[in-house]
Design an enzyme around this catalytic site. Structure first.
Site, short mmCIF file in Angstrom:
data_model
loop_
_atom_site.label_atom_id
_atom_site.label_comp_id
_atom_site.label_asym_id
_atom_site.label_seq_id
_atom_site.Cartn_x
_atom_site.Cartn_y
_atom_site.Cartn_z
N CYS A 27 0.86 -1.18 0.00
CA CYS A 27 0.00 0.00 0.00
C CYS A 27 0.90 1.23 0.00
O CYS A 27 2.12 1.12 0.13
CB CYS A 27 -0.95 0.00 1.19
SG CYS A 27 -0.14 -0.20 2.81
N HIS A 176 2.95 -7.12 -8.42
CA HIS A 176 1.73 -7.18 -9.23
C HIS A 176 1.76 -8.30 -10.28
O HIS A 176 1.38 -8.09 -11.44
CB HIS A 176 1.49 -5.84 -9.92
CG HIS A 176 1.43 -4.67 -8.99
ND1 HIS A 176 0.84 -4.72 -7.75
CD2 HIS A 176 1.91 -3.39 -9.12
CE1 HIS A 176 0.94 -3.54 -7.15
NE2 HIS A 176 1.59 -2.72 -7.95
N ASP A 243 -2.70 -2.39 -2.76
CA ASP A 243 -2.18 -1.36 -3.66
C ASP A 243 -2.92 -0.03 -3.50
O ASP A 243 -2.85 0.84 -4.36
CB ASP A 243 -2.19 -1.81 -5.13
CG ASP A 243 -1.34 -0.91 -6.04
OD1 ASP A 243 -0.36 -0.33 -5.54
OD2 ASP A 243 -1.66 -0.80 -7.23
#
Length: 287
Positions: A27, A176, A243
């Site tokens: 994050c 990712h 994220d």
């Protein structure tokens, strides 16, 4: 310069409760710009996404701990991240961006401040590959700190930089799911290369960023088989994160509660979820 959309301000409550001790392992905090200005050479301008909002989101979703990853809009000025970690009372750890000029003393200060790794962006829309000499020299300094390196790559980069990835002497994390494209299928060359890379015992991967892998419409279910395959291949070296606040999303802005629900689809086995959300991040960020 691109201006980013704001995150969904009304995250749903996850359909299933997260286990106590769960980490959001990816994050960000942005600004507030009045206190922590964005880098002049940034490729995008995000809306402010401060510590208080992140903490409230984690309380709402049920995350116990989190990893704040320095994003390119702040460049190598890590103060917003370090401030958030300091105010979190041990709840957060961080991943920094560096430019190669850092002294050993500064790296030690960041370690004391909760940083456990550095991140390098290779992604084209963020400016492309870093100075590879800086990359190599920085990576060589990480072992003594017990840090790792996080790599934000485009899918093709997994092939382009295969030799360099093979030489990394510390744990490294592919962000990712390598930004593979779901529309290109599970047999695409980049995803096969990522699977092969996961045979390296130093290689980790984040099975998040479904909105970046997907063709782009919520709830991003076309990302599920990619995440499931990576969890199956390397259950001891996978991480997951929201994220938040989802910079550079130009298609469908995710809802963070729905992303937690999607994570349960990624990982249906409670024992594997224990690894994904608690045991694995503790290995890298627990100290």
């Amino acid at each position: 310069m691109k201006t980013c959309l704001a995150p969904d301000a009304n995250p749903t409550k996850p359909k299933q409760p997260l286990p106590v001790g769960a980490w959001d392992a990816h994050c960000h905090v942005f600004g507030p710009a009045a206190d922590f200005p964005y880098a002049e050479d940034r490729s995008y301008t995000p809306p402010d996404a401060p510590f208080e909002t992140l903490r409230a989101l984690h309380d709402h979703l049920g995350f116990t701990r989190g990893v704040i990853v320095q994003a390119s809009c702040h460049g190598s000025d890590n103060r917003a991240m370090l401030d958030a970690i300091a105010r979190s009372e041990g709840r957060y750890r961080g991943v920094a961006i560096v430019d190669g000029s850092e002294t050993d003393e500064y790296l030690a200060e960041m370690d004391a401040g909760g940083v456990r790794g550095v991140r390098f962006n290779f992604v084209a829309h963020l400016g492309g590959a870093p100075d590879l000499d800086v990359f190599d020299s920085t990576v060589d300094r990480l072992a003594d700190l017990g840090w790792h390196v996080v790599l934000h790559l485009d899918a093709q980069d997994i092939l382009t930089y295969a030799d360099r990835l093979a030489r990394i002497p510390v744990p490294f994390i592919i962000d990712h799911m390598g930004r593979v494209k779901a529309q290109d299928g599970i047999e695409q060359q980049s995803f096969l290369a990522l699977q092969q890379l996961m045979e390296n015992p130093l290689a980790w991967v984040k099975v998040c960023g479904a909105e970046r892998v997907s063709v782009g419409r919520r709830p991003f279910e076309d990302a599920v088989p990619f995440a499931q395959k990576l969890i199956e291949l390397a259950p001891e070296r996978v991480l997951w994160g929201t994220d938040w606040p989802h910079p550079n999303i130009s298609k469908d802005m995710p809802n963070d509660g729905e992303l937690v629900d999607l994570m349960f689809d990624f990982c249906t086995d409670p024992l594997l979820r224990q690894k994904l959300l608690i045991d694995n991040p503790m290995k890298l960020y627990g100290r």
